[in-house]
Design a protein around this motif. Structure first.
Motif, short mmCIF file in Angstrom:
data_model
loop_
_atom_site.label_atom_id
_atom_site.label_comp_id
_atom_site.label_asym_id
_atom_site.label_seq_id
_atom_site.Cartn_x
_atom_site.Cartn_y
_atom_site.Cartn_z
N LEU A 1 0.83 -1.20 0.00
CA LEU A 1 0.00 0.00 0.00
C LEU A 1 0.87 1.26 0.00
O LEU A 1 1.75 1.41 0.85
N LEU A 2 0.55 2.17 -0.94
CA LEU A 2 1.23 3.45 -1.04
C LEU A 2 0.30 4.53 -0.45
O LEU A 2 -0.72 4.88 -1.06
N ARG A 3 0.62 5.03 0.72
CA ARG A 3 -0.29 5.93 1.42
C ARG A 3 -0.52 7.24 0.67
O ARG A 3 -1.60 7.82 0.75
N ALA A 4 0.48 7.72 -0.06
CA ALA A 4 0.29 8.97 -0.81
C ALA A 4 -0.82 8.81 -1.85
O ALA A 4 -1.66 9.71 -2.04
N ARG A 5 -0.84 7.68 -2.53
CA ARG A 5 -1.90 7.44 -3.52
C ARG A 5 -3.27 7.36 -2.82
O ARG A 5 -4.26 7.88 -3.32
N LEU A 6 -3.32 6.69 -1.68
CA LEU A 6 -4.58 6.57 -0.94
C LEU A 6 -5.07 7.95 -0.49
O LEU A 6 -6.26 8.26 -0.59
N ASP A 7 -4.13 8.78 -0.02
CA ASP A 7 -4.51 10.11 0.43
C ASP A 7 -5.10 10.93 -0.73
O ASP A 7 -6.09 11.66 -0.55
N ASP A 8 -4.53 10.79 -1.91
CA ASP A 8 -5.07 11.50 -3.09
C ASP A 8 -6.48 11.01 -3.42
O ASP A 8 -7.38 11.80 -3.73
N ALA A 9 -6.68 9.69 -3.34
CA ALA A 9 -8.00 9.13 -3.64
C ALA A 9 -9.04 9.59 -2.63
O ALA A 9 -10.18 9.91 -2.98
N VAL A 10 -8.65 9.68 -1.36
CA VAL A 10 -9.58 10.14 -0.32
C VAL A 10 -9.96 11.59 -0.55
O VAL A 10 -11.14 11.97 -0.44
N ARG A 11 -8.98 12.42 -0.90
CA ARG A 11 -9.28 13.84 -1.16
C ARG A 11 -10.22 13.99 -2.35
O ARG A 11 -11.14 14.82 -2.33
N GLN A 12 -10.02 13.19 -3.39
CA GLN A 12 -10.88 13.26 -4.56
C GLN A 12 -12.32 12.85 -4.23
O GLN A 12 -13.28 13.54 -4.62
N LEU A 13 -12.50 11.75 -3.51
CA LEU A 13 -13.84 11.30 -3.15
C LEU A 13 -14.52 12.27 -2.19
O LEU A 13 -15.74 12.47 -2.26
N THR A 14 -13.74 12.89 -1.33
CA THR A 14 -14.31 13.87 -0.40
C THR A 14 -14.78 15.11 -1.15
O THR A 14 -15.86 15.66 -0.86
N ALA A 15 -13.99 15.55 -2.12
CA ALA A 15 -14.34 16.76 -2.88
C ALA A 15 -15.59 16.56 -3.72
O ALA A 15 -16.39 17.49 -3.89
N THR A 16 -15.78 15.37 -4.26
CA THR A 16 -16.93 15.13 -5.13
C THR A 16 -18.10 14.48 -4.41
O THR A 16 -19.17 14.30 -5.00
N GLY A 17 -17.89 14.11 -3.15
CA GLY A 17 -18.93 13.41 -2.40
C GLY A 17 -19.93 14.35 -1.75
O GLY A 17 -19.95 15.56 -2.01
N ALA A 18 -20.76 13.79 -0.89
CA ALA A 18 -21.82 14.56 -0.25
C ALA A 18 -21.24 15.66 0.63
O ALA A 18 -20.26 15.44 1.36
N SER A 19 -21.86 16.84 0.56
CA SER A 19 -21.44 17.94 1.43
C SER A 19 -22.12 17.85 2.79
O SER A 19 -21.64 18.41 3.77
N ARG A 20 -23.24 17.11 2.85
CA ARG A 20 -23.94 16.93 4.11
C ARG A 20 -24.73 15.62 4.05
O ARG A 20 -25.33 15.31 3.03
N VAL A 21 -24.68 14.87 5.14
CA VAL A 21 -25.41 13.61 5.23
C VAL A 21 -26.27 13.63 6.47
O VAL A 21 -25.80 13.96 7.56
#
Length: 845
Positions: free
Chosen positions: A730-750
């Protein structure tokens, strides 16, 4: 009445035992009112005292320091009752439809119908949260006590007789070997123990044309409380009804007997219909549950079957038939007791023999278990046979101590049974001493009772005889309960008592809880269903209704499981934490040895990391990730990004070698592997794979050194089975990028209510909105203002298509079968009302 019938039994009961004529159909039971109260109350009191005494003798909680949490009692029923208490107090995120704590979202109405729908289970609300073990013990004790009272009441209704003897036989039923060996550790089955005598009463009402409304209500209550054992109790009550129709009134015509049978069938159909809103939900839940491997029934050796009639015997592979030596001896006297009508003796003897044989024949075994041979205990219906034996004992004793010829015949059968069972592996060191002592006391009771029954100067002797009878039966039951509990603790898996470990984790979970912004996983806590005990929203879930979708989806992502797939467990992996929005993770480990007689303490830590929201958006098209069906590749496809390097390791003997980027984290995925895996320079990591029952989760082995060389030493404990791609770096830098991308495009409120989730999305979102919940049956979703429709699936999770116009998505869960069951229940209610009205009109005429 023959002189032999004028004995201590009649003396104690007064006039009611002295040959009183049987009740006419529909006649008021004036002579039975006092015994009908005293008998059940005495049975309840004696049962409660003896159950507590057996618990104290075994040093089990709450009368000792040793845990009672064996097998599923600790891993399923205790956590479910803890959650049930919290739900009833309004302390949970979910409701009666959906449990947010377990399995990332599970059908809770099905679990209620399987484990918690008994009225007795409502008692948990009376106890504080840290006394849930005591609450479950009280629930168990109350059910067993109620069973004893119900059987005593049934016996007195079947035939007038001495209420003290009915009380003792009711206690023998409640504290049978089935109760100690099976029921006490599977408390929801105890509702069947209560149901059997009550359903037999319903049969009596139907036979005599009485209580056509109350009867179906009793049936409904039994099936709601636990439909599984209620089904078995219904079959047993049908056997009792047939015997009663053939033997209770020899002057009755075939037409009258058929009318009684029709009334009984009508009452059962209406009662089951009234229970349908819950029963249908459970039934459909079993259809989508993770399937267990098919089991082929193997009949127990007859030596072992005979041994289980004796005290202090325990086994899950043979029927638990102990009812006490004195009670069994009385039952065995019935065929020889000429004071009882021949048709009655023949009818009950035939029923007992046929039911006993039905335990050992596969077609009837399947009939008893609703067409499916169960995993685990194959003789779950034996409480019915215990009840039939005690009914036979009552018919033999209701008019007095049997004559010497009957006693000799019964004693001879008992001796043959004990002799034939001598070679069984189930015989315990306490078996023959306890049985012998009980037989001696029972014989002394008979000798004291018979010659002095009419002597006014010796009235103390009949009372003493009754005391000896009670002591014989009670002492043997207490010893049996003690020994069975001790044997179970030494032979099966167990969980420690609840204590500081659970409390510490629960406190940290409560402080960190941020639902529905993100999940909190409590990690591994001793026992099963951890999240139900300590809170949080993790994958851990153990239920007979664990959905196959949940089990298979989590297993494909690297999660492990027990119980052949019905117990998914947590996975401490940063990729799956991102996939399921686990922002806070609790880790704990014991600071002392975990023992049966102490509640362990633990070290607890809390870690919070940024994760995407509960609802995220995947763009149109297929993401560019590693191909294949390994857990690493599946995680990447669901995440939408490559975050692992997946080398093809070379295998030399028990050594795997590969190369990965320096500093990456090495993960090992081998779900069927049992043994240790050690990355060079790191500590060994254990894996517990044991197919098909246990699947090992993927685990981290350590960090790749600067050389980039990965060397893993394996120490297998069984045949080495590895998947094609067992190693991922596991490459944590790649995972961190994927998390930021999903957070930016995901729900703003749940927002999440009991069984509904609503998410606000960025304007113009296209592709697929994914709710981080397994797509089990019952989920319906919509985008924007559209109507709710069955949800789609995205790699096993709940999904909603987006066209760029909707800025919200809503998903709601409705247990499958709720509408169908409701319709059946309404029809049954209407039938019940019509039945009641017609009965009142006939009564007026």
């Amino acid at each position: 009445m023959p002189p032999a019938a004028d004995t201590v039994l009649d003396e104690v009961d007064g006039e009611e035992g002295k040959g009183a004529p049987p009740l006419r159909a529909g006649a008021p039971a004036r002579g039975l009112r006092a015994p009908a109260v005293a008998g059940p109350l005495s049975a309840a009191l004696l049962t409660a005292v003896l159950l507590c005494l057996a618990t104290r003798l075994s040093r089990s909680h709450p009368f000792g320091p040793v845990t009672r949490n064996i097998v599923d009692l600790g891993q399923q029923y205790l956590p479910f009752h803890a959650y049930w208490r919290a739900l009833l107090h309004g302390e949970t995120h979910g409701d009666a439809f959906l449990n947010w704590n377990s399995g990332f979202g599970s059908n809770f109405l099905g679990d209620i119908g399987t484990y918690l729908s008994s009225p007795f289970d409502l008692l948990v609300v009376l106890f504080p949260a840290d006394r849930i073990e005591l609450a479950l013990y009280v629930v168990t004790a109350v059910k067993i006590t109620a069973a004893g009272a119900a059987m005593a009441l049934l016996l007195l209704r079947l035939r007038p007789g001495p209420w003290p003897v009915a009380a003792v036989l009711g206690t023998a039923y409640a504290l049978s070997g089935w109760t100690f060996n099976f029921g006490a550790s599977v408390p929801m089955w105890l509702d069947g123990l209560v149901a059997f005598p009550l359903l037999c009463l319903v049969g009596e009402w139907a036979r005599t044309g009485r209580r056509p409304v109350l009867g179906p209500l009793v049936v409904a209550l039994a099936w709601i409380a636990n439909f599984y054992t209620a089904y078995m109790a219904t079959l047993g009550a049908a056997v009792v009804l047939v015997v009663r129709l053939l033997t209770a009134d020899e002057t009755a015509s075939a037409r009258l007997r058929l009318a009684g049978l029709f009334r009984a069938a009508r009452g059962v159909l209406i009662g089951v219909g009234l229970a349908a809103p819950l029963v249908v939900v459970v039934f459909l839940g079993t259809k989508v549950a993770d399937p267990t491997p098919e089991t082929t029934f193997a009949a127990a050796a007859w030596t072992d079957v005979l041994a289980r009639f004796l005290p202090a015997t325990a086994s899950v592979a043979s029927p638990a038939l102990f009812i006490g030596t004195p009670a069994l001896a009385l039952a065995l006297t019935l065929p020889f007791n000429r004071a009882v009508a021949t048709r009655v003796r023949a009818g009950w003897a035939a029923a007992i023999v046929l039911v006993t044989l039905s335990l050992q024949w596969e077609p009837t075994h399947l009939l008893w278990h609703a067409g499916a041979s169960p995993n685990g205990i194959p003789y779950r219906q034996t409480f019915v046979l215990c009840g039939l034996l005690l009914i036979a004992a009552w018919f033999s004793a209701a008019r007095g101590v049997p004559r010497p010829a009957a006693l000799l015949g019964g004693g001879a059968l008992l001796g043959l049974l004990a002799w034939a069972a001598r070679g069984s592996v189930d015989i315990d060191r306490w078996t023959y001493p306890a049985s012998g002592a009980a037989a001696v006391l029972a014989l002394a009771a008979v000798l004291l009772a018979r010659p002095h029954a009419r002597r006014t100067t010796a009235r103390v002797l009949p009372v003493l005889a009754l005391v000896l009878f009670v002591v014989a039966q009670a002492g043997e039951a207490a010893v049996t309960g003690m020994r069975i509990e001790e044997q179970q603790r030494s032979e099966v898996s167990w969980s420690p008592r609840l204590g500081p470990w659970h409390t510490s984790v629960a406190e940290e979970v409560a402080r960190a809880d941020a639902w529905p912004r993100h999940r909190t996983d409590p990690g591994e806590v001793p026992g099963g269903n951890d999240v139900l005990l300590v809170g949080g929203q993790g994958p851990d879930y153990y239920s007979s209704l664990t959905a196959e979708v949940t089990s298979r989806t989590l297993a494909s992502l690297g999660f492990g499981y027990y119980a052949k797939g019905r117990h998914p467990v947590t996975l401490d992996n940063p990729v799956t934490d991102a996939l399921f929005s686990i922002g806070t993770r609790i880790r704990s480990r014991p600071t002392e040895r975990v023992r049966q007689d102490a509640a362990p303490r633990a070290w607890v830590s809390v870690t919070t990391t940024p994760v995407p929201p509960l609802v995220t958006v995947r763009p149109p098209g297929r993401p560019a990730t590693h191909p294949g069906d390994s857990a690493f590749a599946r995680q990447e496809r669901l995440l939408g990004a490559e975050v692992y390097e997946l080398p093809a390791p070379a295998r030399t003997g028990r050594t795997l070698t590969a190369r990965c980027p320096a500093g990456s984290q090495v993960w090992f995925w081998a779900p069927e592997y049992r043994g240790a895996a050690t990355l060079a320079g790191e500590r060994p990591v254990d894996f517990e794979g044991k197919p098909p029952a246990v699947r090992a989760p993927m685990r981290a082995l350590g960090t790749v050194p600067a050389s980039g060389e990965v060397r893993i030493e394996l120490s297998p404990e069984a045949k080495l089975r590895l998947p094609g791609r067992p190693v991922g770096c596991l490459l944590r830098a790649r995972l961190d990028d994927a998390v930021r991308q999903l957070t930016a495009t995901g729900a703003s409120r749940v927002r999440a209510s009991g069984h509904t989730v609503t998410a606000e999305l960025p304007p113009g979102s296209t592709g697929t909105a994914v709710l981080a919940v397994p797509r089990i049956s019952g989920w319906r979703c919509s985008a924007g203002d559209a109507e709710l429709r069955p949800a789609r699936a995205y790699e096993g999770l709940v999904a909603v298509p987006l066209d760029g116009r909707a800025t919200t998505v809503t998903c709601s869960f409705r247990p499958p079968g709720l509408r169908l069951g409701g319709a059946a229940g309404a029809a049954a209610l209407l039938a019940l009302v019509v039945t009641g009205v017609l009965h009142r009109r006939r009564a007026r005429r």
